[in-house]
Motif scaffolding. Sequence first.
Motif, PDB file in Angstrom:
ATOM      1  N   ALA A  82       0.837  -1.223  -0.175  1.00  0.00           N
ATOM      2  CA  ALA A  82      -0.017   0.017   0.233  1.00  0.00           C
ATOM      3  C   ALA A  82       0.959   1.256   0.017  1.00  0.00           C
ATOM      4  CB  ALA A  82      -1.013  -0.089   1.289  1.00  0.00           C
ATOM      5  N   PRO A  83       1.621   1.497  -0.970  1.00  0.00           N
ATOM      6  CA  PRO A  83       2.448   2.833  -1.074  1.00  0.00           C
ATOM      7  C   PRO A  83       1.357   3.806  -1.294  1.00  0.00           C
ATOM      8  CG  PRO A  83       2.847   1.406  -3.079  1.00  0.00           C
ATOM      9  CD  PRO A  83       2.052   0.621  -2.031  1.00  0.00           C
ATOM     10  N   GLU A  84       1.727   5.037  -0.753  1.00  0.00           N
ATOM     11  CA  GLU A  84       1.083   6.281  -1.331  1.00  0.00           C
ATOM     12  C   GLU A  84       2.047   7.386  -1.681  1.00  0.00           C
ATOM     13  OE1 GLU A  84      -3.252   5.826   1.217  1.00  0.00           O
ATOM     14  OE2 GLU A  84      -2.079   7.729   1.340  1.00  0.00           O
ATOM     15  N   LEU A  85       1.674   8.108  -2.682  1.00  0.00           N
ATOM     16  CA  LEU A  85       2.634   9.219  -3.062  1.00  0.00           C
ATOM     17  C   LEU A  85       2.009  10.527  -2.523  1.00  0.00           C
ATOM     18  CD1 LEU A  85       5.350  10.070  -4.706  1.00  0.00           C
ATOM     19  CD2 LEU A  85       3.674  10.221  -6.614  1.00  0.00           C
ATOM     20  N   HIS A  86       2.839  11.394  -1.837  1.00  0.00           N
ATOM     21  CA  HIS A  86       2.164  12.612  -1.261  1.00  0.00           C
ATOM     22  C   HIS A  86       3.282  13.830  -1.775  1.00  0.00           C
ATOM     23  CE1 HIS A  86      -1.330  11.401   1.088  1.00  0.00           C
ATOM     24  NE2 HIS A  86      -0.738  10.189   1.075  1.00  0.00           N
ATOM     25  N   TYR A  87       2.653  14.929  -1.915  1.00  0.00           N
ATOM     26  CA  TYR A  87       3.619  16.116  -2.349  1.00  0.00           C
ATOM     27  C   TYR A  87       3.172  17.044  -1.053  1.00  0.00           C
ATOM     28  CZ  TYR A  87       5.799  19.793  -4.803  1.00  0.00           C
ATOM     29  OH  TYR A  87       6.738  20.779  -4.973  1.00  0.00           O
ATOM     30  N   ILE A  88       4.366  17.197  -0.369  1.00  0.00           N
ATOM     31  CA  ILE A  88       4.121  17.980   1.039  1.00  0.00           C
ATOM     32  C   ILE A  88       5.251  18.830   1.032  1.00  0.00           C
ATOM     33  CG2 ILE A  88       4.027  17.773   3.539  1.00  0.00           C
ATOM     34  CD1 ILE A  88       2.977  14.754   2.964  1.00  0.00           C
ATOM     35  N   GLN A  89       4.932  20.144   1.379  1.00  0.00           N
ATOM     36  CA  GLN A  89       5.905  21.405   1.649  1.00  0.00           C
ATOM     37  C   GLN A  89       7.075  21.356   0.499  1.00  0.00           C
ATOM     38  OE1 GLN A  89       7.133  20.246   5.763  1.00  0.00           O
ATOM     39  NE2 GLN A  89       4.886  21.017   6.513  1.00  0.00           N
ATOM     40  N   GLY A  90       6.612  21.122  -0.758  1.00  0.00           N
ATOM     41  CA  GLY A  90       7.647  21.267  -1.888  1.00  0.00           C
ATOM     42  C   GLY A  90       8.394  20.017  -2.078  1.00  0.00           C
ATOM     43  N   GLY A 139      -0.830   3.813   6.128  1.00  0.00           N
ATOM     44  CA  GLY A 139      -1.045   5.493   6.502  1.00  0.00           C
ATOM     45  C   GLY A 139      -1.106   6.269   5.392  1.00  0.00           C
ATOM     46  N   THR A 140      -1.962   7.261   5.935  1.00  0.00           N
ATOM     47  CA  THR A 140      -2.035   8.507   4.763  1.00  0.00           C
ATOM     48  C   THR A 140      -1.902   9.778   5.543  1.00  0.00           C
ATOM     49  OG1 THR A 140      -3.545   9.158   2.999  1.00  0.00           O
ATOM     50  CG2 THR A 140      -4.759   8.440   5.344  1.00  0.00           C
ATOM     51  N   VAL A 141      -1.639  11.050   4.906  1.00  0.00           N
ATOM     52  CA  VAL A 141      -1.584  12.018   5.087  1.00  0.00           C
ATOM     53  C   VAL A 141      -2.670  13.136   4.859  1.00  0.00           C
ATOM     54  CG1 VAL A 141      -0.158  14.099   5.531  1.00  0.00           C
ATOM     55  CG2 VAL A 141       1.005  11.836   5.261  1.00  0.00           C
ATOM     56  N   LEU A 142      -3.275  13.868   5.847  1.00  0.00           N
ATOM     57  CA  LEU A 142      -4.351  14.778   5.571  1.00  0.00           C
ATOM     58  C   LEU A 142      -3.664  16.192   5.822  1.00  0.00           C
ATOM     59  CD1 LEU A 142      -7.044  15.769   5.085  1.00  0.00           C
ATOM     60  CD2 LEU A 142      -7.429  15.478   7.553  1.00  0.00           C
ATOM     61  N   GLN A 143      -3.486  16.956   4.659  1.00  0.00           N
ATOM     62  CA  GLN A 143      -3.203  18.302   4.629  1.00  0.00           C
ATOM     63  C   GLN A 143      -4.434  19.394   5.134  1.00  0.00           C
ATOM     64  OE1 GLN A 143       0.443  19.446   2.275  1.00  0.00           O
ATOM     65  NE2 GLN A 143      -0.024  17.367   1.091  1.00  0.00           N
ATOM     66  N   GLN A 147      -1.911  22.442   8.649  1.00  0.00           N
ATOM     67  CA  GLN A 147      -1.622  21.418   9.505  1.00  0.00           C
ATOM     68  C   GLN A 147      -1.597  20.128   8.820  1.00  0.00           C
ATOM     69  OE1 GLN A 147      -3.288  21.798  13.744  1.00  0.00           O
ATOM     70  NE2 GLN A 147      -4.855  22.615  12.514  1.00  0.00           N
ATOM     71  N   LEU A 148      -0.630  19.183   9.308  1.00  0.00           N
ATOM     72  CA  LEU A 148      -0.549  17.845   8.948  1.00  0.00           C
ATOM     73  C   LEU A 148      -1.074  16.895   9.754  1.00  0.00           C
ATOM     74  CD1 LEU A 148       3.290  17.667   7.403  1.00  0.00           C
ATOM     75  CD2 LEU A 148       1.095  18.112   6.161  1.00  0.00           C
ATOM     76  N   PHE A 149      -1.979  15.957   9.187  1.00  0.00           N
ATOM     77  CA  PHE A 149      -2.364  14.734  10.252  1.00  0.00           C
ATOM     78  C   PHE A 149      -2.179  13.518   9.567  1.00  0.00           C
ATOM     79  CE2 PHE A 149      -4.995  18.710  10.881  1.00  0.00           C
ATOM     80  CZ  PHE A 149      -5.372  18.557  12.402  1.00  0.00           C
ATOM     81  N   PHE A 150      -1.857  12.447  10.333  1.00  0.00           N
ATOM     82  CA  PHE A 150      -1.542  11.138   9.904  1.00  0.00           C
ATOM     83  C   PHE A 150      -2.586  10.386  10.571  1.00  0.00           C
ATOM     84  CE2 PHE A 150       0.895   7.117   9.870  1.00  0.00           C
ATOM     85  CZ  PHE A 150       1.370   7.199   8.738  1.00  0.00           C
ATOM     86  N   ILE A 151      -3.194   9.595   9.365  1.00  0.00           N
ATOM     87  CA  ILE A 151      -4.287   8.462   9.911  1.00  0.00           C
ATOM     88  C   ILE A 151      -3.890   6.960   9.322  1.00  0.00           C
ATOM     89  CG2 ILE A 151      -6.647   7.957   9.388  1.00  0.00           C
ATOM     90  CD1 ILE A 151      -7.143  11.004   8.500  1.00  0.00           C
ATOM     91  N   TYR A 152      -3.910   6.138  10.258  1.00  0.00           N
ATOM     92  CA  TYR A 152      -3.430   4.819   9.818  1.00  0.00           C
ATOM     93  C   TYR A 152      -4.290   3.795  10.645  1.00  0.00           C
ATOM     94  CZ  TYR A 152      -1.301   4.459  14.513  1.00  0.00           C
ATOM     95  OH  TYR A 152      -1.146   4.454  16.023  1.00  0.00           O
ATOM     96  N   ILE A 203      -8.519   6.985   3.643  1.00  0.00           N
ATOM     97  CA  ILE A 203      -8.171   7.827   2.642  1.00  0.00           C
ATOM     98  C   ILE A 203      -9.160   8.962   2.786  1.00  0.00           C
ATOM     99  CG2 ILE A 203      -9.616   6.992   0.472  1.00  0.00           C
ATOM    100  CD1 ILE A 203      -6.159   8.061   0.071  1.00  0.00           C
ATOM    101  N   THR A 204      -8.780  10.461   2.503  1.00  0.00           N
ATOM    102  CA  THR A 204      -9.585  11.432   2.829  1.00  0.00           C
ATOM    103  C   THR A 204     -10.025  11.983   1.667  1.00  0.00           C
ATOM    104  OG1 THR A 204      -7.682  12.756   3.127  1.00  0.00           O
ATOM    105  CG2 THR A 204      -8.587  11.874   5.053  1.00  0.00           C
ATOM    106  N   LEU A 205     -11.394  12.804   1.725  1.00  0.00           N
ATOM    107  CA  LEU A 205     -11.756  13.579   0.521  1.00  0.00           C
ATOM    108  C   LEU A 205     -12.468  14.757   1.199  1.00  0.00           C
ATOM    109  CD1 LEU A 205     -12.864  13.473  -2.375  1.00  0.00           C
ATOM    110  CD2 LEU A 205     -14.919  12.284  -1.682  1.00  0.00           C
ATOM    111  N   LYS A 206     -12.185  16.032   0.801  1.00  0.00           N
ATOM    112  CA  LYS A 206     -12.729  17.064   1.442  1.00  0.00           C
ATOM    113  C   LYS A 206     -13.706  17.782   0.237  1.00  0.00           C
ATOM    114  CE  LYS A 206      -8.648  19.389   2.680  1.00  0.00           C
ATOM    115  NZ  LYS A 206      -7.974  20.183   3.378  1.00  0.00           N
ATOM    116  N   ARG A 207     -14.710  18.292   0.593  1.00  0.00           N
ATOM    117  CA  ARG A 207     -15.874  18.854  -0.039  1.00  0.00           C
ATOM    118  C   ARG A 207     -17.027  19.259   0.578  1.00  0.00           C
ATOM    119  NH1 ARG A 207     -16.390  17.760  -5.534  1.00  0.00           N
ATOM    120  NH2 ARG A 207     -14.066  17.211  -5.237  1.00  0.00           N
TER     121      ARG A 207
END
Length: 333
Positions: A82-90, A139-143, A147-152, A203-207
């Motif tokens: 379950a790899p996940e690719l995230h772009y965080i802080q450049g 593990g996944t990251v919610l920006q 702030q950064l939140f980690f959910i696992y 996995i998160t979805l904001k709307r």
Amino acid sequence: MEKQTNKRVTSRKDKKFMNPLLESGPDPYIYKHVDGTYYFTTTLADHIAIWKSSSITGLSRAEKKIIWSPPEEAPYSDNIWAPELHYIQGKWFIYFTANDGGGDETRRIYVLENSSANPMLGEWHFKSAVNTELPGLDGTVLQHQNQLFFIYSGYGYFPDYGSALYIAKMDNPWTLKGENVLISAPTNEWEKQGGMAINEGPITLKRNGKIFLIFSASATWSDDYCLGMLTALETANLLIPDSWLKHPEPVFLKNVKNRVFSPGHNSFTQSPDGKEDWILYHAFSFSENEGDHRLGKLRNPRVQKFNWNPDGTPNFGTPLPAYTPMDKPSGEI
């Protein structure tokens, strides 16, 4: 006149695609970057690769690159999931699950880092294990709100053996600070199918002023592996369990008529023009009575468009049959 007709037929075919996107691809994850490029990862067990595509449905033709393989006999050398690719802080980060080949108590979530502008280039460096309070996976990251939140999915202590969902604040993309807060335990029958009580694959979805946390429930080898949903207001304190409301029923589940079993471990993206929302998930085309679902490589990745209910919640509909022509995402060439 005949030539014009042929052109119209070709044009219609060009606007169609069929699931699955690949014949094998458990735990699929897709990320659309700001430049419109789509990146894809999936469980490969002994290494991590990235696919790069200009479209959602072009995955089978996409560039693929192996970006990391583990050293021998490391605590993270086996069962790379379950790899996940995230772009965080450049920078680019990949979060993945692994262990030393032992039991669940040795399973942790680890981080790779790449400072290149293009994740297919530059060097991927092993950073560390995420300092979760429990062994776990997915593990996944919610920006959110700077702030950064980690959910696992953590292995805890429940009446039935299994896993539950935890959230924690992050000090940086590889370090948690403060308590790991339990926000969902598998207490419903639909979360306990296949002999294990499971909440995993968050996995998160904001709307619409809300944060939707979609997760996979029940054992992955069960026909009834499905998606559940938690909802929180964007303004809520996400570290308070009562901020999260669990939907009482699955929001995406098997469809026997369409020959789709065990749909789960999803991610989300949008069409190239940003007008449509799409869900990517894995599933089997046969039931557990017809074949061995424990052969995870037989799970394949599928995508389909989803809509929104009048109350602002997502409506994922019904899993659609494989090998059936579907309209491509809006804006795909």
